[in-house]
Structure formats: structure tokens, C-alpha cells
Design an enzyme around this catalytic site. Structure first.
Site, mmCIF file in Angstrom:
data_model
loop_
_atom_site.group_PDB
_atom_site.id
_atom_site.type_symbol
_atom_site.label_atom_id
_atom_site.label_comp_id
_atom_site.label_asym_id
_atom_site.label_seq_id
_atom_site.Cartn_x
_atom_site.Cartn_y
_atom_site.Cartn_z
ATOM 1 N N HIS A 72 0.838 -1.203 0.000
ATOM 2 C CA HIS A 72 0.000 0.000 0.000
ATOM 3 C C HIS A 72 0.873 1.254 0.000
ATOM 4 O O HIS A 72 1.740 1.403 0.854
ATOM 5 C CB HIS A 72 -0.917 0.004 1.227
ATOM 6 C CG HIS A 72 -2.107 -0.896 1.080
ATOM 7 N ND1 HIS A 72 -3.228 -0.796 1.871
ATOM 8 C CD2 HIS A 72 -2.351 -1.894 0.211
ATOM 9 C CE1 HIS A 72 -4.110 -1.706 1.497
ATOM 10 N NE2 HIS A 72 -3.596 -2.394 0.498
ATOM 11 N N TYR A 200 -9.188 5.284 7.223
ATOM 12 C CA TYR A 200 -9.395 5.664 8.624
ATOM 13 C C TYR A 200 -10.481 6.736 8.630
ATOM 14 O O TYR A 200 -10.346 7.755 7.951
ATOM 15 C CB TYR A 200 -8.115 6.244 9.224
ATOM 16 C CG TYR A 200 -7.045 5.205 9.521
ATOM 17 C CD1 TYR A 200 -6.980 4.584 10.763
ATOM 18 C CD2 TYR A 200 -6.091 4.856 8.566
ATOM 19 C CE1 TYR A 200 -5.993 3.637 11.050
ATOM 20 C CE2 TYR A 200 -5.106 3.911 8.848
ATOM 21 C CZ TYR A 200 -5.069 3.307 10.098
ATOM 22 O OH TYR A 200 -4.102 2.371 10.379
ATOM 23 N N PRO A 292 -4.347 0.286 18.836
ATOM 24 C CA PRO A 292 -4.023 -0.214 17.497
ATOM 25 C C PRO A 292 -4.119 0.817 16.354
ATOM 26 O O PRO A 292 -3.757 0.500 15.224
ATOM 27 C CB PRO A 292 -5.038 -1.347 17.286
ATOM 28 C CG PRO A 292 -6.117 -1.116 18.267
ATOM 29 C CD PRO A 292 -5.545 -0.360 19.405
ATOM 30 N N LYS A 296 1.021 -0.280 15.239
ATOM 31 C CA LYS A 296 2.426 -0.375 15.683
ATOM 32 C C LYS A 296 2.765 -1.607 16.521
ATOM 33 O O LYS A 296 3.946 -1.947 16.665
ATOM 34 C CB LYS A 296 2.791 0.880 16.502
ATOM 35 C CG LYS A 296 2.934 2.126 15.682
ATOM 36 C CD LYS A 296 4.280 2.176 14.983
ATOM 37 C CE LYS A 296 4.292 3.089 13.802
ATOM 38 N NZ LYS A 296 3.999 2.473 12.510
ATOM 39 N N TYR A 384 4.081 6.419 10.437
ATOM 40 C CA TYR A 384 3.204 5.292 10.084
ATOM 41 C C TYR A 384 4.011 4.175 9.425
ATOM 42 O O TYR A 384 3.818 2.998 9.735
ATOM 43 C CB TYR A 384 2.067 5.762 9.167
ATOM 44 C CG TYR A 384 0.966 4.727 9.027
ATOM 45 C CD1 TYR A 384 -0.149 4.750 9.883
ATOM 46 C CD2 TYR A 384 1.022 3.725 8.065
ATOM 47 C CE1 TYR A 384 -1.156 3.797 9.771
ATOM 48 C CE2 TYR A 384 0.020 2.774 7.947
ATOM 49 C CZ TYR A 384 -1.062 2.822 8.803
ATOM 50 O OH TYR A 384 -2.059 1.875 8.693
HETATM 51 P P1 RFL Z 1 1.218 -12.006 21.600
HETATM 52 O O1 RFL Z 1 0.839 -12.036 20.174
HETATM 53 O O2 RFL Z 1 0.178 -11.680 22.598
HETATM 54 O O3 RFL Z 1 1.860 -13.423 21.937
HETATM 55 C C1 RFL Z 1 2.143 -13.819 23.253
HETATM 56 C C2 RFL Z 1 2.143 -15.328 23.302
HETATM 57 O O4 RFL Z 1 2.466 -15.751 24.622
HETATM 58 C C3 RFL Z 1 1.571 -16.773 25.007
HETATM 59 N N1 RFL Z 1 1.513 -16.812 26.483
HETATM 60 C C4 RFL Z 1 2.182 -17.723 27.236
HETATM 61 N N2 RFL Z 1 2.979 -18.746 26.887
HETATM 62 C C5 RFL Z 1 3.487 -19.498 27.889
HETATM 63 N N3 RFL Z 1 3.205 -19.279 29.205
HETATM 64 C C6 RFL Z 1 2.392 -18.277 29.598
HETATM 65 N N4 RFL Z 1 2.133 -18.082 30.874
HETATM 66 C C7 RFL Z 1 1.855 -17.437 28.573
HETATM 67 N N5 RFL Z 1 1.018 -16.374 28.599
HETATM 68 C C8 RFL Z 1 0.831 -16.006 27.318
HETATM 69 C C9 RFL Z 1 0.261 -16.396 24.357
HETATM 70 O O5 RFL Z 1 -0.624 -17.502 24.239
HETATM 71 C C10 RFL Z 1 0.761 -15.897 22.998
HETATM 72 O O6 RFL Z 1 0.865 -16.958 22.073
HETATM 73 O O7 RFL Z 1 2.427 -11.003 21.864
HETATM 74 P P2 RFL Z 1 3.666 -10.579 20.908
HETATM 75 O O8 RFL Z 1 4.328 -11.796 20.344
HETATM 76 O O9 RFL Z 1 4.444 -9.608 21.689
HETATM 77 O O10 RFL Z 1 3.004 -9.860 19.632
HETATM 78 C C11 RFL Z 1 2.346 -8.627 19.776
HETATM 79 C C12 RFL Z 1 1.226 -8.484 18.740
HETATM 80 O O11 RFL Z 1 0.419 -9.658 18.799
HETATM 81 C C13 RFL Z 1 0.378 -7.230 18.963
HETATM 82 O O12 RFL Z 1 1.185 -6.159 19.349
HETATM 83 C C14 RFL Z 1 -0.392 -6.828 17.689
HETATM 84 O O13 RFL Z 1 -1.360 -7.780 17.361
HETATM 85 C C15 RFL Z 1 -1.050 -5.468 17.890
HETATM 86 N N6 RFL Z 1 -1.894 -5.070 16.761
HETATM 87 C C16 RFL Z 1 -1.345 -4.537 15.612
HETATM 88 N N7 RFL Z 1 -0.008 -4.410 15.490
HETATM 89 C C17 RFL Z 1 0.544 -3.945 14.318
HETATM 90 O O14 RFL Z 1 1.781 -3.817 14.245
HETATM 91 N N8 RFL Z 1 -0.223 -3.624 13.219
HETATM 92 C C18 RFL Z 1 -1.582 -3.732 13.259
HETATM 93 O O15 RFL Z 1 -2.231 -3.507 12.231
HETATM 94 C C19 RFL Z 1 -2.198 -4.166 14.490
HETATM 95 N N9 RFL Z 1 -3.530 -4.303 14.595
HETATM 96 C C20 RFL Z 1 -3.274 -5.217 16.852
HETATM 97 C C21 RFL Z 1 -4.069 -4.808 15.739
HETATM 98 C C22 RFL Z 1 -3.880 -5.759 17.973
HETATM 99 C C23 RFL Z 1 -5.242 -5.881 18.040
HETATM 100 N N10 RFL Z 1 -5.777 -6.482 19.180
HETATM 101 C C24 RFL Z 1 -6.626 -7.605 19.152
HETATM 102 C C25 RFL Z 1 -5.207 -6.147 20.465
HETATM 103 C C26 RFL Z 1 -5.449 -4.909 15.800
HETATM 104 C C27 RFL Z 1 -6.035 -5.415 16.958
HETATM 105 C C28 RFL Z 1 -7.525 -5.460 17.006
HETATM 106 C C1 PHB Z 2 -5.866 -4.382 10.713
HETATM 107 O O1 PHB Z 2 -5.914 -4.612 9.482
HETATM 108 O O2 PHB Z 2 -6.171 -5.244 11.541
HETATM 109 C C2 PHB Z 2 -5.449 -3.051 11.182
HETATM 110 C C3 PHB Z 2 -5.017 -2.110 10.256
HETATM 111 C C4 PHB Z 2 -4.627 -0.864 10.694
HETATM 112 C C5 PHB Z 2 -4.676 -0.562 12.040
HETATM 113 C C6 PHB Z 2 -5.106 -1.502 12.964
HETATM 114 C C7 PHB Z 2 -5.505 -2.757 12.524
HETATM 115 O O3 PHB Z 2 -4.316 0.682 12.454
#
Ligand code: RFL
Ligand code: PHB
Length: 390
Positions: A72, A200, A292, A296, A384
């Protein structure tokens, strides 16, 4: 069991760290409390910074991303029905890639298992010990048997609700944070996204985001109340609200397909520092959470482990802990800048329930300024797509 680096958590941070270490000849074991199916099915992030894509390429796990990822050039911002395109490529010569976190997770798990690497899924009673010594260990229960993994170092990659951060002695870590007076309702749907770019949206009814996972799968979000009940949101209501927020002029492009997953996520900013105690290093959501809006979270997790893997590599090559000592400060430098940007973008685009008239006017002026100033747009683009690494 014995390994060089014991990793708690097989989210993107843990998996990516293990894979970078493997490419550098460093042994690791991952301990994960959930099943492989659960980890691979978790729907989360979608936007990858160029640096994250480059890292995945460098360690040889970008084959599918190259084929299926959508490059993108920018994003759209829609204010009360009025749409503006921000072109990152024109402003700073960089782009982002849309590729689901779920897919990255699958690619990394597959690569690790194919290379004979270890991931202990479904681990029970995970705990970390002897962090102040040079022989830390991870204890857990696998298939009903107790297991102790002796390590040189432990990486706490177990997300916000994990156990590593809480295992540090009280007073060794300072936490900062705030919650927001709203949440995001996310819906994954079998539907063609309304635009080739992410949109957005800020409207008087609240924030909305039109994102995607492919050309036929859309991923959309709505600002909702912090205690909203997902049961109150049948599919028709979600599509209707998305259309209203996008505005009459553009909503005809919305393809209201079958929603296959929906959930509500609280919004918070959080940092724990330092990101190290003794031989335990925190990375990713275990150490910090961003709202989110700036996309980041996953990218910060990738930046943390890139930095941590580099420091571990240095240690195993030279025996010097100098770079390991710098890990926390280096990672936090980027974390705080991402915190700043994520909070700024969140406040710019959401409706705050108790906002006063004066603040409303300032808010409008800020939106107007950002969209009309090349300097402000360049700053937006730079943040971004991801700031340069140290
Ligand atoms: P995770 O992905 O939470 O993984 C942690 C892992 O640890 C396990 N765990 C354990 N394992 C052993 N013993 C225990 N006691 C444990 N407790 C937990 C868990 O089961 C899991 O498998 O953390 P990690 O690896 O630091 O990754 C971080 C990302 O997942 C998170 O920051 C992103 O998803 C945030 N996020 C976004 N980030 C972006 O860079 N771009 C995006 O577009 C974006 N969109 C989002 C998002 C997060 C969202 N939510 C649901 C919070 C959109 C959403 C809606
Ligand atoms: C997503 O596609 O899940 C997404 C994209 C942009 C954001 C957050 C989540 O800022």
C-alpha cells in the site's frame, strides 16, 4: 532440557526471535501455553512496516508474504464523509504491506518446525526462575510431566497477560499507562474491501477503520463504548454503522458479506521499563501495549526482537554483555516514539465522550492542519511506515 535461549510465548515476538537466533546458530526452545491451532487462529494485526518485511525476508520466511502481501502506497483519511489520500510513497518514498499476523505466525511456525526447531505447545504452569543468576530456568508441565529447561537467557515474549513481567521482583520495574474511554469492535468478513487503501474514518458517530486481509477478505473496526456487549452487534448493525460513519457518498462501495469473526478489544497504552531484569529480557506486548490506531504493536514486537537477537548474537560471538546491557534503552527509545504516535493518531481520529466545545474546536483545527501541511503529512507518513532503527 537445556538450551541457550528459553523463550516464553509463541506470538510474533517469540517466533521471530527464535527464527533470527536459529539463522545465527543460536539454540532456543519456545514454551507456549496455548495450542498450535489457537495460536494460528488468533486474528490480530494487518499492517507491516517496511522494516518488519525486510526482517522476514532476511531470515527467509517471506515467500508467501511476497506473493500474497498487498503493498500500500498510503492510506485514506475520511472526515465526516470528506476523503483525503495520504501518499507515503510520494511523501517519503516508502510503503507498508498488508499481510495478516495470523499468516506470519503460520509461516514462522512452519519454518521452525521444518528446520527441526522446538515449540512446546499446550504447556501448563509455566514459571521462570533464578533470573538473577547466570543459570535461569523455565519450569512447565508438558503432557502431565514436569519439565525444567535450563537456559543462558530467557526472553519473555508472553504478551500483555503473560507471567514473565509479573515474575520480576517488586520495585524492579516501573509501569506507565492509560486506558481510553472507548474500545474497538473488529469484524473479519468475506467481502471485497470498499477501497484498495485502508480508510481511517472520523465521523460524529465515532471512529471506523476499513482494512483488509486480501482482495476478498475485509477487516473492519468500529469505535464502541468501553463496556460494549458484542451480543448487541448483529452483523447487519455492524455493516449499517460502518456505512453511516463512512458517509453516503462512499458507502455504496461497501460489500456487506458474511462476518466470520467479531470481537471487542479494549484500548490502552502501557510501558514497563526497564525491559530487562538479570537474565530475563521482555519483548513485544509483554513490555508494552499501544492502541491499534497507529498499527504499531506487531511492528514494535519485531523491532524489539531484532534488537535483542543482535545483542545475543554479539554475546555468543564475543562473550561481551555490552550490547545486552543496551537492549532495554535501545528498544524503549523506539517504544516511546511509537507510544507518542499511537496516542496522537488515536486522539486525532476518535470521538471522546466528554469532549468540551473548546477541545472540539482545537481538534478540528489540528485535523485541518495535518491534512493541509506537507510538513505534518510527512511526519505522519514517517511515523506510520516506521521510524528508522537505531
Ligand atoms: P502475543 O501475540 O500476545 O503473543 C504472546 C504469546 O504468549 C503466550 N503466552 C504464554 N505462553 C506461555 N506461558 C504463559 N504463561 C503465557 N502467557 C501467554 C500467548 O498464548 C501468545 O501466544 O504477543 P507478541 O508476540 O508480543 O506480539 C504482539 C502483537 O500480537 C500485537 O502487538 C499486535 O497484534 C497489535 N496489533 C497490531 N499491530 C501492528 O503492528 N499492526 C496492526 O495492524 C495491528 N492491529 C493489533 C491490531 C492488535 C489488536 N488487538 C486484538 C489487540 C489490531 C487489533 C484489534
Ligand atoms: C488491521 O488490518 O487489523 C489493522 C489495520 C490498521 C490498524 C489496525 C488494525 O491501524
Amino acid at each position: 532440557m537445556r538450551t541457550q535461549v528459553g523463550i516464553v510465548g509463541s506470538g510474533p515476538a517469540g517466533l521471530l526471535l527464535a527464527e533470527i537466533l536459529r539463522c545465527n546458530g543460536i539454540d532456543a526452545v519456545i514454551v507456549e501455553c496455548k495450542s498450535r491451532a489457537y495460536v494460528e487462529g488468533r486474528i490480530r494485526a494487518g499492517v507491516l512496516e517496511q522494516g518488519t518485511v525486510d526482517l522476514l525476508r532476511e531470515i527467509g520466511v517471506a515467500h508467501r508474504l511476497e506473493q500474497e502481501g498487498l503493498v500500500h502506497d498510503g492510506v485514506d483519511i475520511c472526515l465526516d464523509g470528506d476523503r483525503h489520500h495520504i501518499n507515503f510513497r510520494e511523501l517519503i518514498g516508502k510503503t507498508v504491506v498488508i499481510y495478516g499476523q495470523t499468516e506470519i505466525t503460520k509461516d514462522l511456525i512452519q519454518a521452525r518446525l521444518a528446520a527441526g526447531g522446538n515449540i512446546l505447545f499446550d504447556a501448563g504452569e509455566v514459571s521462570v526462575h533464578n533470573l538473577d543468576t547466570d543459570k535461569p530456568s523455565i519450569n512447565c508441565v508438558i503432557n502431565g510431566s514436569r519439565l525444567r529447561i535450563d537456559c543462558d537467557f530467557i526472553a519473555g515474549c508472553d504478551g500483555f497477560h503473560g507471567i514473565c513481567r509479573d515474575s520480576l521482583p517488586a520495585g524492579q520495574i516501573k509501569t506507565f499507562g492509560q486506558t481510553y474511554p472507548f474500545a474497538w469492535l473488529g469484524a473479519l468478513a468475506e467481502s471485497v474491501p470498499p477501497s484498495k487503501q485502508l480508510i481511517y474514518v472520523r465521523s460524529s458517530r465515532g471512529f471506523a477503520l476499513f482494512s483488509m486481509r486480501s482482495r476478498t477478505i475485509s477487516r473492519n473496526y468500529l469505535q464502541v463504548g468501553p463496556d460494549e456487549d458484542i451480543g448487541q452487534w448483529p452483523d447487519e448493525r455492524i455493516w449499517q454503522e460502518l456505512a453511516q460513519r463512512l458517509g453516503e457518498e462512499h458507502s455504496a462501495c461497501i460489500d456487506a458479506g458474511r462476518i466470520v469473526e467479531k470481537s471487542i478489544t479494549q484500548m490502552r497504552s502501557f510501558v514497563a521499563q526497564p525491559m530487562r531484569h538479570g537474565r530475563l529480557f521482555l519483548a513485544g506486548d509483554a513490555a508494552h501495549i499501544v492502541p491499534p490506531t497507529g498499527a504499531k504493536g506487531l511492528n514494535l514486537a519485531a523491532a524489539d526482537v531484532r534488537c535483542l537477537a543482535g545483542a545475543l548474537k554479539q554475546y555468543y560471538q564475543s562473550g561481551s554483555e555490552d550490547v545486552l546491557h543496551k537492549y532495554s534503552a535501545t528498544a524503549l527509545n523506539r517504544v516511546w516514539k511509537a507510544q507518542r504516535f499511537s496516542r496522537w493518531m488515536t486522539s486525532l481520529l476518535h470521538i471522546y465522550p466528554a469532549q468540551q466545545d473548546f477541545e472540539n474546536q482545537i481538534h478540528q483545527a489540528e485535523l485541518d492542519y495535518v491534512l493541509s501541511s506537507k510538513a505534518a503529512l510527512t511526519s505522519f507518513a514517517e511515523n506510520y511506515v516506521g521510524l528508522p532503527y537505531h
